[in-house]
Design an enzyme around this catalytic site. Sequence first.
Site, PDB file in Angstrom:
ATOM      1  CB  CYS A  80      85.845  43.567  60.680  1.00 18.11           C
ATOM      2  SG  CYS A  80      85.243  42.065  61.469  1.00 18.11           S
ATOM      3  N   GLY A  81      83.420  42.713  58.223  1.00 19.72           N
ATOM      4  CA  GLY A  81      81.989  42.643  57.971  1.00 19.72           C
ATOM      5  C   GLY A  81      81.195  42.076  59.133  1.00 19.72           C
ATOM      6  CG  HIS A  82      82.574  39.359  62.558  1.00 21.09           C
ATOM      7  ND1 HIS A  82      83.919  39.607  62.363  1.00 21.09           N
ATOM      8  CD2 HIS A  82      82.391  39.310  63.908  1.00 21.09           C
ATOM      9  CE1 HIS A  82      84.513  39.700  63.545  1.00 21.09           C
ATOM     10  NE2 HIS A  82      83.627  39.524  64.491  1.00 21.09           N
ATOM     11  CG  ASP A 242      85.717  35.073  60.205  1.00 21.84           C
ATOM     12  OD1 ASP A 242      84.802  34.801  61.020  1.00 21.84           O
ATOM     13  OD2 ASP A 242      85.723  36.122  59.531  1.00 21.84           O
ATOM     14  N   GLY A 247      82.611  38.634  56.481  1.00 21.70           N
ATOM     15  CA  GLY A 247      81.885  39.665  55.745  1.00 21.70           C
ATOM     16  C   GLY A 247      82.696  40.355  54.675  1.00 21.70           C
ATOM     17  CB  SER A 248      85.931  42.158  54.648  1.00 19.15           C
ATOM     18  OG  SER A 248      86.688  41.277  55.459  1.00 19.15           O
TER      19      SER A 248
END
Length: 327
Positions: A80-82, A242, A247-248
């Site tokens: 999870c990028g965020h 989202d 991010g991902s």
Amino acid sequence: MHTGGEPLRIIVAGYPEVMGDCVLSKRRYAREHLDHLRRVLMHEPRGHYDMYGALIVDSEMPEADLGVLFMHNEGYSTMCGHAVIALGRFAVDYKLVKEPRSPETQVNIHCPCGLVKAFVEYSAGKTGAVRFLSVPAFAFATDVTVAVEGFGVVTVDISYGGAFYAFVDAQRFGLDVKQSKTRDLVDAATAVTKAVKSQVKLHHPVSDDLAFLYGTILTDRRDEFSPEPTANICVFAEAQVDRSPTGSGVTARVALQHHKGLIQLNQTRTFQSGATGSQFTGKAVEETRCGDFRAVVVEVAGRAFYTGVSRFVQETEDQLAHGFLLK
């Protein structure tokens, strides 16, 4: 915290010990033995349908500053990028790294997909923007045709950025990622996800635990490199939306664009959330391999902000103490 509007509930105390000899096995243990706590914290009345969480755990990697498990309305993600952007700030502010340095402090975050290196702006005791370097990201398959209920045959690309996503132009469904109703975007993306899950077998060179489709990202078709932002909206897990550019998902989309020759190394693109207008930047910074796949390391950057501190309880007489969702 939130990153680009997408919430992150960071769990710092109160969880039982999560057993397992590695972060991936801890993810399995949490899913099999502690899932009632995910529902308590993510679902109503304490959370909501689109709540997102991060549980800090120990890592078996000596170079990691922390390990993390990601959770959402349906289960547990592998990346999870965020959340990484938010956790980077959090780790520095809450002293999970010993000696912050200016102008950037490195925070090594062990995610279920692997080690992700975050770099947190740090000046005069204050944290700022965060960038991170992804695990190897790659295009899994392009121009895949699937039969989508209600929409006929649809062509999708599938790419990996710590999690697998299907990518498709929103115009294929007569939709606009910035203008159309969220419900219509969710319905189209969910139908694509369902079709790909049933018709395409995924695999990952590192672990079978990574080989599942996390969601579908609808795009504005602007994949050619441009200084102008390109917009997308991600629908993941159980039709969860989202609020950030994902991010991902940005990682996977950059890998896909690089694979197609649409973006070169170190060309920075701006990615915009169709939901909120918030922005991340992304660029491929290194070519590498992941098993037999040609891959890239992607740098994603954004900002996260604090929203508050909460302490949750359960009362024994509460018939809704274990949480519920309205679909």
